[in-house]
Design an enzyme around this catalytic site. Structure first.
Site, PDB file in Angstrom:
ATOM      1  N   GLY A  41     -27.964  50.355 -38.816  1.00 32.86           N
ATOM      2  CA  GLY A  41     -28.874  49.213 -38.789  1.00 32.86           C
ATOM      3  C   GLY A  41     -29.703  49.242 -37.518  1.00 32.86           C
ATOM      4  N   SER A  43     -31.395  48.263 -33.856  1.00 28.61           N
ATOM      5  CA  SER A  43     -30.862  47.843 -32.564  1.00 28.61           C
ATOM      6  C   SER A  43     -30.784  46.319 -32.535  1.00 28.61           C
ATOM      7  CB  SER A  43     -31.786  48.342 -31.440  1.00 28.61           C
ATOM      8  OG  SER A  43     -31.334  47.887 -30.179  1.00 28.61           O
ATOM      9  N   GLY A  44     -29.644  45.787 -32.121  1.00 22.64           N
ATOM     10  CA  GLY A  44     -29.470  44.344 -32.072  1.00 22.64           C
ATOM     11  C   GLY A  44     -28.992  43.728 -33.368  1.00 22.64           C
ATOM     12  N   ALA A  45     -28.731  44.564 -34.377  1.00 20.24           N
ATOM     13  CA  ALA A  45     -28.296  44.026 -35.677  1.00 20.24           C
ATOM     14  C   ALA A  45     -26.875  43.479 -35.629  1.00 20.24           C
ATOM     15  CB  ALA A  45     -28.407  45.099 -36.756  1.00 20.24           C
ATOM     16  N   GLY A  46     -26.074  43.958 -34.668  1.00 20.39           N
ATOM     17  CA  GLY A  46     -24.690  43.498 -34.549  1.00 20.39           C
ATOM     18  C   GLY A  46     -23.672  44.563 -34.878  1.00 20.39           C
ATOM     19  N   LYS A  47     -24.076  45.814 -34.891  1.00 14.99           N
ATOM     20  CA  LYS A  47     -23.170  46.916 -35.262  1.00 14.99           C
ATOM     21  C   LYS A  47     -21.988  47.034 -34.306  1.00 14.99           C
ATOM     22  CE  LYS A  47     -26.461  49.925 -34.924  1.00 14.99           C
ATOM     23  NZ  LYS A  47     -27.491  48.932 -34.497  1.00 14.99           N
ATOM     24  N   SER A  48     -22.260  47.094 -33.019  1.00 13.86           N
ATOM     25  CA  SER A  48     -21.180  47.276 -32.039  1.00 13.86           C
ATOM     26  C   SER A  48     -20.246  46.076 -32.010  1.00 13.86           C
ATOM     27  CB  SER A  48     -21.772  47.525 -30.644  1.00 13.86           C
ATOM     28  OG  SER A  48     -22.499  48.733 -30.615  1.00 13.86           O
ATOM     29  N   SER A 115     -28.637  55.330 -36.438  1.00 13.91           N
ATOM     30  CA  SER A 115     -28.741  56.395 -37.454  1.00 13.91           C
ATOM     31  C   SER A 115     -29.865  56.102 -38.445  1.00 13.91           C
ATOM     32  CB  SER A 115     -27.400  56.608 -38.166  1.00 13.91           C
ATOM     33  OG  SER A 115     -26.747  55.411 -38.512  1.00 13.91           O
TER      34      SER A 115
END
Length: 203
Positions: A41, A43-48, A115
């Site tokens: 997703g 940057s800033g989507a909340g993946k980490s 990605s």
């Protein structure tokens, strides 16, 4: 030996060494089915954030896990790579190969990386056995991600201080058939983790 002779020499054939211990034996020792959960997703989507919360819940339930976070790998394994398209492809190739090795070791691996290219994610999927690669599209809209801008990257990209930034001057190709889609704007973190846990335990 001169340079031309050296260049004409064939590279020795690479023959993978057959290991005595099977992937199944490693997994059996941990009493779990190893899998790769791939969070993609903007940057800033909340993946980490989602990856960390999911790993905590898995750990508390007795599962053996590891997170491969895109930013973390950029500081070590992929520190030699830039941010252009070719370097991004190589970055994802390395992450996928490491994830596959960790799955072979019996772990549940959570990858959190932008990605952006569909083809590279599909190449990653092909490294794994059927059902062992779970693609999760963290589909939080661009407007929300840009508003969050927790690292100041969107502002820098809009001002021209960062080039090839995904979603602005470099494309993001959303998955066409992800196993799960999560919009962190609409779904609470606990509910998002519960959805992924259900996929892991029932798949």
């Amino acid at each position: 030996m001169n340079k031309s002779q050296s260049m004409s020499m064939e590279m020795p054939a690479i023959r993978p060494y057959g290991l005595a211990l099977s992937n199944e034996a490693r997994a059996a020792l941990k009493s779990q089915r190893p899998r790769c959960i791939w969070l993609t997703g903007l940057s800033g989507a909340g993946k980490s954030t989602l990856a960390n919360a999911l790993e905590v819940q898995l750990n508390q339930s007795g599962f053996h896990t590891f997170i491969l976070d895109g930013d973390n790998l950029r500081g070590g394994l992929c520190s030699d790579l830039g941010m252009g398209a070719d370097c991004r492809r190589e970055n994802i190739r390395r992450m996928a190969e490491v994830a596959r090795l960790m799955v072979d070791a019996g772990l549940i691996v959570i990858v959190a990386a932008i990605s952006p290219f569909r083809a590279e994610r599909e190449t990653a999927r092909r490294l794994f056995a059927e059902g062992d690669f779970i693609e999760v599209y963290v589909s939080t809209p661009f407007s929300v991600c840009a508003q969050r801008d927790t690292k100041g990257l969107y502002q820098a990209a809009l001002e021209g201080r960062i080039k090839d930034f995904t979603g602005i001057d470099s494309p993001y190709e959303a998955p066409l058939a992800a196993e799960c889609s999560i919009d962190t704007q609409d779904l609470e973190l606990d509910d998002a983790c519960a959805r992924l846990l259900a996929i892991l335990l029932n798949k």
